[in-house]
Design a protein around this motif. Sequence first.
Motif, short mmCIF file in Angstrom:
data_model
loop_
_atom_site.label_atom_id
_atom_site.label_comp_id
_atom_site.label_asym_id
_atom_site.label_seq_id
_atom_site.Cartn_x
_atom_site.Cartn_y
_atom_site.Cartn_z
N PRO A 69 0.81 -1.23 0.00
CA PRO A 69 0.00 0.00 0.00
C PRO A 69 0.83 1.27 0.00
O PRO A 69 1.95 1.30 0.52
CB PRO A 69 -0.79 -0.11 1.31
CG PRO A 69 -0.82 -1.54 1.65
CD PRO A 69 0.48 -2.10 1.14
N HIS A 70 0.23 2.30 -0.59
CA HIS A 70 0.83 3.64 -0.54
C HIS A 70 0.74 4.16 0.89
O HIS A 70 -0.27 4.02 1.55
CB HIS A 70 0.08 4.59 -1.46
CG HIS A 70 0.37 6.04 -1.16
ND1 HIS A 70 -0.53 6.88 -0.55
CD2 HIS A 70 1.49 6.77 -1.37
CE1 HIS A 70 0.01 8.07 -0.41
NE2 HIS A 70 1.24 8.04 -0.89
N ALA A 71 1.81 4.78 1.35
CA ALA A 71 1.88 5.43 2.67
C ALA A 71 2.00 4.41 3.79
O ALA A 71 1.66 3.23 3.63
CB ALA A 71 0.66 6.32 2.91
N GLY A 72 2.51 4.90 4.90
CA GLY A 72 2.51 4.06 6.10
C GLY A 72 1.11 4.11 6.68
O GLY A 72 0.15 3.91 5.95
N GLN A 73 1.00 4.40 7.95
CA GLN A 73 -0.29 4.65 8.59
C GLN A 73 -1.03 3.36 8.89
O GLN A 73 -1.02 2.41 8.13
CB GLN A 73 -1.13 5.63 7.76
CG GLN A 73 -0.32 6.91 7.48
CD GLN A 73 -0.87 7.80 6.40
OE1 GLN A 73 -1.84 7.47 5.74
NE2 GLN A 73 -0.24 8.95 6.22
N MET A 74 -1.73 3.38 10.03
CA MET A 74 -2.26 2.15 10.62
C MET A 74 -3.25 1.40 9.72
O MET A 74 -3.26 0.18 9.68
CB MET A 74 -2.93 2.47 11.96
CG MET A 74 -1.94 2.93 13.01
SD MET A 74 -0.64 1.70 13.31
CE MET A 74 -1.39 0.78 14.63
N HIS A 75 -4.09 2.16 8.98
CA HIS A 75 -5.06 1.45 8.14
C HIS A 75 -4.37 0.55 7.12
O HIS A 75 -4.88 -0.49 6.75
CB HIS A 75 -6.03 2.43 7.46
CG HIS A 75 -5.38 3.69 6.98
ND1 HIS A 75 -5.41 4.86 7.69
CD2 HIS A 75 -4.68 3.97 5.86
CE1 HIS A 75 -4.76 5.81 7.03
NE2 HIS A 75 -4.30 5.29 5.91
N ASN A 76 -3.18 0.97 6.67
CA ASN A 76 -2.43 0.13 5.73
C ASN A 76 -1.68 -0.99 6.46
O ASN A 76 -1.60 -2.12 5.97
CB ASN A 76 -1.44 0.98 4.94
CG ASN A 76 -2.15 1.99 4.04
OD1 ASN A 76 -3.10 1.63 3.35
ND2 ASN A 76 -1.70 3.22 4.04
N TYR A 77 -1.11 -0.68 7.61
CA TYR A 77 -0.31 -1.68 8.32
C TYR A 77 -1.15 -2.90 8.74
O TYR A 77 -0.66 -4.02 8.72
CB TYR A 77 0.34 -1.05 9.56
CG TYR A 77 1.40 -0.01 9.26
CD1 TYR A 77 2.24 -0.13 8.14
CD2 TYR A 77 1.59 1.10 10.08
CE1 TYR A 77 3.21 0.82 7.85
CE2 TYR A 77 2.56 2.05 9.81
CZ TYR A 77 3.37 1.90 8.69
OH TYR A 77 4.33 2.85 8.42
#
Length: 390
Positions: free
Chosen positions: A315-323
């Motif tokens: 996924p694009h970007a870090g951030q919890m929804h992706n992790y």
Amino acid sequence: MKIVDVKARVFSWKGETVPPQANFCTNPSMMLFDKSDSMGSFRFHSWLVCEVTTDTGLVGLGNCALAPDVAKVVIDNHLTPLVLGENPWDYNYIWERMYRRTMAWGRKGVGMAAISAVDLAIWDILGKAAGVPVYQLLGGRTKSAIPVYASKLYSQDLKSLADEAQSYLDQGFSMMKMRFGWGPLDGVEGMKKNIALVETVREVVGDDVDLMLECYMGWNLEYARRMLPKLAKFEPRWIEEPVIPDDLEGYRELKRMGHMPISGGEHEFTLRGFQPFLDQRAVDVIQYDTNRVGGITAARKVNALAEAFGVPVIPHAGQMHNYHLVMSDLNCPIAEYFPVHSVEIGNELFYYLFDGDPTPVNGHLQLDDDQPGLGLTLSTQHLDQFEVSA
Ligand code: MG
């Protein structure tokens, strides 16, 4: 359990920012003769926070960052009436309701970003209601920790670029992504400058580091056709968004050329949006962002289809929804991480708005088994640096 309130607020950064220098990253405006505002598409200085409350007292926290002022109107006027009174566990139905009732204008872009924010808040509620992290609802752990790549290395003078690359090595990253600074209107001279950027970083990090190249939609097919053979010797793990998202045929052709893996999807939406990219073998890596693609409800469908085609999702970007998605899916081998930095282009705003994002150690980050939901709370530490909408 019923949804009794939806609150969408826009947090706009009023603190100091570091203005991006000229040519710091290619972008879609590279094709326009007037470059006076070519960094325009990079000014993400506000963020939408969506709080969904249940009659059991749970509050789910979602977010999105594409034109948040417009997303707020979409949520307030169009989505809130559709979700009030619904049971969050009926998330598939709620998603279809939001999707179908906004079909005429909401399928892609900011309409889908708004749907994503509400969907994320709902998944946060589900984790909190079940008392487990969201990744456990999605299938549980597939890795002991998430390998992440440092994503920055904007175009700059070669000495400071080399120093920055070295700093990520020193911090233990074994993967990193860099940006180009020049595009089709900058001619052969710009090509040489782009190549010098990659040469500089490759020289610092050596052959044992995965290096990714980011075009951010700033090139066109003709330019990419000329550049990719020149960049092949640096053996990048992928080249990202070399052409605009609507140029599916361009993606197909670049992939067929076979010089290096092609990634894309940061600006694509929903299962239906990704289906032709997979079906036509147009990308080697899929990079939706969960807070744009349609939230977790849509992302997991894209994951399933990508797995069937043997195409990894990063996924694009870090951030919890992706992790949480990366943790729970074997077909998501690594994740992106934006090194913490002063507010420059807006990616960093996430850290100023929320507490709970993990910090990588030796290029890996960990999710907490005992933290229910997405694991985020609104940060109060920098609140006075934001203007907050009603
Ligand atoms: Mg990108």
